[in-house]
Design an enzyme around this catalytic site. Structure first.
Site, short mmCIF file in Angstrom:
data_model
loop_
_atom_site.label_atom_id
_atom_site.label_comp_id
_atom_site.label_asym_id
_atom_site.label_seq_id
_atom_site.Cartn_x
_atom_site.Cartn_y
_atom_site.Cartn_z
N ARG A 199 0.82 -1.22 0.00
CA ARG A 199 0.00 0.00 0.00
C ARG A 199 0.86 1.27 0.00
NH1 ARG A 199 -3.67 -3.16 -1.95
NH2 ARG A 199 -4.35 -4.76 -0.50
N ASN A 241 2.56 -7.68 7.67
CA ASN A 241 2.62 -8.98 6.99
C ASN A 241 4.11 -9.32 6.96
OD1 ASN A 241 -0.14 -9.25 6.49
ND2 ASN A 241 0.00 -7.93 4.70
N GLU A 322 -5.85 -12.41 7.68
CA GLU A 322 -5.50 -12.40 6.25
C GLU A 322 -4.33 -13.33 5.95
OE1 GLU A 322 -5.01 -8.18 5.42
OE2 GLU A 322 -7.15 -7.99 5.03
N ARG A 355 -2.32 -6.43 16.98
CA ARG A 355 -3.35 -5.77 16.18
C ARG A 355 -4.70 -6.48 16.30
NH1 ARG A 355 -2.58 -5.41 10.67
NH2 ARG A 355 -3.15 -3.25 10.37
N LYS A 391 -7.90 -0.41 14.50
CA LYS A 391 -8.13 0.53 13.40
C LYS A 391 -9.26 1.49 13.73
CE LYS A 391 -6.29 -2.21 9.58
NZ LYS A 391 -6.48 -2.75 8.22
N ASP A 396 -12.10 -1.28 7.41
CA ASP A 396 -10.72 -1.19 6.93
C ASP A 396 -10.40 0.16 6.28
OD1 ASP A 396 -8.19 -1.84 6.30
OD2 ASP A 396 -8.67 -3.24 4.70
N GLU A 418 -5.28 3.02 15.41
CA GLU A 418 -4.50 2.93 14.17
C GLU A 418 -5.21 3.65 13.04
OE1 GLU A 418 -3.14 -1.06 13.08
OE2 GLU A 418 -3.16 -0.53 10.96
N GLU A 424 -4.61 4.03 0.74
CA GLU A 424 -5.05 2.82 0.06
C GLU A 424 -6.46 2.97 -0.48
OE1 GLU A 424 -5.00 -0.60 2.62
OE2 GLU A 424 -5.93 -1.91 1.13
N HIS A 552 -16.25 -0.07 0.95
CA HIS A 552 -15.53 -1.18 0.34
C HIS A 552 -16.06 -1.57 -1.04
CE1 HIS A 552 -12.22 -3.79 0.59
NE2 HIS A 552 -12.17 -3.85 1.91
N TRP A 574 -14.49 -10.49 0.96
CA TRP A 574 -13.54 -9.85 0.06
C TRP A 574 -14.26 -9.27 -1.17
CZ3 TRP A 574 -8.78 -13.75 0.05
CH2 TRP A 574 -8.05 -13.53 1.23
O1 GCW Z 1 -6.29 -2.72 4.45
C1 GCW Z 1 -5.80 -3.99 4.47
C2 GCW Z 1 -4.80 -3.97 3.38
C3 GCW Z 1 -3.71 -4.98 3.57
C4 GCW Z 1 -3.15 -4.79 4.98
C5 GCW Z 1 -4.26 -5.03 5.98
C6 GCW Z 1 -3.82 -4.84 7.43
C7 GCW Z 1 -0.91 -5.03 5.76
O2 GCW Z 1 -5.45 -4.18 2.16
O3 GCW Z 1 -2.74 -4.74 2.60
O4 GCW Z 1 -2.06 -5.63 5.23
O5 GCW Z 1 -5.28 -4.12 5.76
O6 GCW Z 1 -4.08 -3.80 7.97
O7 GCW Z 1 -3.22 -5.74 8.00
#
Ligand code: GCW
Length: 736
Positions: A199, A241, A322, A355, A391, A396, A418, A424, A552, A574
């Site tokens: 991202r 990741n 994920e 997280r 978050k 997201d 967060e 993104e 989304h 998704w």
């Molecule tokens: O928003 C999503 C993103 C992923 C990201 C994930 C996260 C790092 O598409 O790319 O991975 O969140 O926050 O873990």
């Protein structure tokens, strides 16, 4: 003019930039004699004060400096003050003693402050990392006193004083006692070891792991400096990741080099920990957190890291989310995983930042509910050095989301909010969307958890539940682009994030203004006009991408542009169709009591407000309700008409932003003028693309004509559906 050559990073950067641009012709509008392209210096230009009356007032107040710096951090503060003020006043700020004449800047930590200056503190205490800047009388003379309890505070105070001059604030009568409201003010980089950035839209990672530890890119220090100027005091430099390699000996040595550079700027380094690391790099056949061999491995690893980096911050962990490994792979809970790592780091004073961004492919529950269901019952069961990182919203980082229901719901657990600074879901680095507006909206939202006034800001500063450990993390938007952020206005997002992490009660208007003044100068027309444009920009993006609570609708994987029709991905959540639920009867996700009942995860005040169609704010309408196409909005329009008009409003705002920008041409450096003009043209084209694509698609359900006032689409729906972007930036590399 760039006149801070004695900072250690400078000469090398000049050289680097000269080399990089060796083949470029001199660009029109570039400041002659300035080897740096526009933007590299961020908000730290410290340009000469253009107003001559003000400049002479400042010169009269700052005739010299009394400061005997001790140690690396104080040395930096001293250099910043002498060079920055010297630049702005167009004459050197020379060292003096208090017995020499004149009005002076007197700067020292409290322990080294001459006794007669201590009295100016009165009863007031300066908290850790805080500072006092005060104009004080000394007979007929007036000095500016800058003092702090610790080195970091002195550095932050130096940057504050520089900002005051840079933004043309008066020094007379000055009396500012300030300190960060939250302990952890952190950047998260989603940077991979190969320098790609998940991202990331501003080039490659600035962290060059291949050449570390020996090559200490001067940019590392400039990065630390920029962060310190905002009060950011922690950074996790690797992607959540995660790649386990970063925990091997060679990489720990590389990380040590970074930590050494960051330390004098008050910044602690964190790394991301891949939960399966004991298997991948430790030779174990399990990563089960309850297996004693696994916990011993992590303890040893922590010891190894702390031998190299004594002030190492700790681990940031994305687990069982994920596809990332985690404790649930072994039938253990998040709590068991987090506590095991916390026990490894605890003896060294390290933290685990765990997280809460989890949702499972096996769980049929509304994705918006899953994190709360998973973590809320675990409140009070984490070690003291575990922070939960949540978050801002339950899905997201969408252009607009309601707040995450976990805010205020875990009184016993330290929490980090967060945000995503990288865009993104807000147009990458080509759209202008001033994010502090979004951050402010979240921070000022009332959770009602402890009665009215229980804002998210009070979760960030820890005051809601008396937490000493709390704060804010932001996913960085920084890369190797010469201006750091790709879009010149992306710098304002980094700036605003850092300032809000320091003080979550600041207003987006103040931050826009500060940033414009520091970046473009104090021309009142420019300041008013750019500020206005920035403050409108985020709502524009909401309107042309995700109006009325839609969310989304982004095309799969890269999230570049609209893909509301996508319905063929393996996991239901998704697929955009999961979120908008459009059908012949209407559109929106029913999260009220008749639907997923996600509203019940909020305090009763919010649950009631969001749960009923009558009281739900229209900006969240389709987030919480499935609404008939002919439903009457407060404007009197039907939902279908209102939707089209909102999309149109978003487009129209961008038209206005572009026109405003064009008006300012003569007041702006040519290169930045042209850069942003091109980006605004792209933004306008893409705003229309969103509107046409989404409205055409939704019309297949509503069956209604486009409302009056909405420009008719340029292409049939199939055209938009067929668009492909195989090389859109920021996608996760395969090996993660
Ligand atoms: O928003 C999503 C993103 C992923 C990201 C994930 C996260 C790092 O598409 O790319 O991975 O969140 O926050 O873990």
């Amino acid at each position: 003019m760039w006149q801070t050559p004695s900072l250690p990073a400078r000469p090398a950067i000049i050289l680097l930039v000269i080399l990089l641009f060796a083949d470029c012709p001199m660009r029109a509008g570039a400041d002659p004699g300035n080897p740096l392209p526009w933007g590299y210096e961020l908000w730290l230009k410290f340009a000469p004060v253009s107003d001559s009356v003000l400049a002479s007032q400042y010169r009269a107040s700052l005739e010299g400096i009394v400061m005997e710096p001790v140690g690396a951090t104080q040395e930096i503060a001293y250099r910043e003050l002498t060079e920055g003020i010297g630049n702005m006043l167009s004459r050197p700020l020379l060292p003096r003693t208090t017995t020499s004449g004149g009005n002076l800047l007197v700067a020292a930590t409290l322990d080294r402050l001459p006794t007669r200056f201590r009295e100016f503190l009165g009863e007031r205490k300066i908290p850790a990392e805080g500072f006092l800047i005060r104009e004080v009388a000394d007979g007929p003379r007036k000095h500016i006193l800058l003092t702090a309890a610790d080195d970091a505070g002195l550095l932050y105070g130096a940057y504050r004083l520089l900002r005051l001059v840079q933004t043309h604030r008066p020094l007379s009568g000055l009396d500012q006692l300030d300190a960060p409201k939250a302990r952890l003010r952190m950047l998260n980089h989603w940077d991979n070891l190969d320098r790609s950035i998940e991202r990331g839209y501003a080039g490659f990672s600035i962290f060059n792991w291949h050449t570390l530890p020996d090559f200490r890119d001067p940019r590392y220090e400039d990065y630390a400096r920029a962060n310190a100027s905002l009060g950011i005091n922690a950074t996790a430099v690797t992607n959540v990741n995660a790649n386990a390699l970063v925990l091997t000996e060679a990489y720990i040595d590389k990380a040590r080099a970074l930590a050494d550079i960051f330390r004098p700027y008050g910044i602690r380094l964190y790394l991301t920990a891949r939960f399966s690391a004991p298997m991948e790099i430790g030779g174990l056949d399990t990563a089960d957190p309850l297996d004693p061999r696994v916990s011993a491995w992590w303890r040893d690893k922590a010891g190894e890291i702390y031998r190299a980096i004594p002030d190492f911050g700790g681990f940031l962990v994305k687990a069982n989310s994920e596809g990332q490994p985690g404790p649930q792979n072994y039938g253990r809970s998040h709590r068991e995983g987090a506590n095991m790592l916390a026990d490894a780091l605890g003896p060294f004073g390290g933290n685990v930042i765990w997280r809460a961004f989890v949702y499972s492919e096996e769980d049929p529950e509304d994705r918006a509910k899953q994190a709360y269901s998973e973590f809320a019952p675990e409140d009070g069961k984490f070690r003291d050095n575990v922070l939960l990182q949540v978050k801002n919203g339950p899905i997201d980082f969408q252009p607009r989301e309601p707040i995450h229901p976990l805010f205020g719901a875990m009184p016993e657990t330290p929490l980090l909010v967060e945000f995503q600074i990288t865009k993104e879901y807000l147009g990458f680095a080509t759209h202008l969307a001033f994010l502090p507006k979004l951050f402010e909206e979240v921070l000022q939202t009332d959770t009602y958890r402890e009665g009215p006034g229980s804002t998210v800001a009070r979760v960030v500063d820890g005051s809601l539940h008396g937490k000493a450990l709390s704060g804010m993390a932001g996913v960085a938007n920084i890369g190797t682009d010469i201006n750091w952020t790709g879009h010149p206005f992306g710098q304002a997002d980094w700036y605003g994030f850092g300032r809000l992490a320091w003080d979550p009660y600041l207003s987006s208007g103040q931050l826009a203004e500060e940033w414009v003044r520091a970046t473009f100068g104090n021309d009142p027309v420019l300041v008013a006009s750019l500020k206005d444009m920035m403050l409108r920009s985020r709502e524009a993006v909401v309107n042309y991408m995700n109006p009325l609570g839609l969310h989304h609708l982004f095309d799969t994987g890269h999230h570049y542009g609209p893909g509301p029709w996508v319905d063929d991905l393996s996991r239901p959540e998704w697929n955009p169709v999961y979120y908008h639920q459009a059908d012949a009867s209407g559109i929106g996700f029913d999260r009220s009591a008749t639907g997923s009942n996600a509203v019940a995860q909020y305090a009763p005040e919010l649950a009631t407000r969001y749960g009923s169609l009558e009281t739900c704010p229209e900006e969240f309408l389709l987030w919480f309700h499935h609404v008939p196409w002919d439903y009457r909005l407060r404007s009197g329009h039907t939902l279908w008409e209102g939707l089209g008009l909102k999309y149109q409003e978003g487009v129209d705002t961008v038209v206005g932003m572009l026109a405003d920008w064009q008006e300012l041409e003569s007041r702006l450096p040519q290169e930045v003028y042209r850069d942003v003009s091109m980006r605004l043209q792209i933004q306008l084209r893409e705003a229309r693309w969103w509107k046409y694509a989404c409205m055409q698609y939704f019309r297949t359900f509503s069956g209604m004509d486009f409302p009056q006032g909405m420009e008719p689409p340029e292409h049939p729906l199939e055209y938009y559906k067929a668009l492909r972007f195989p090389f859109a930036p920021g996608i996760r590399p395969r090996w993660n």
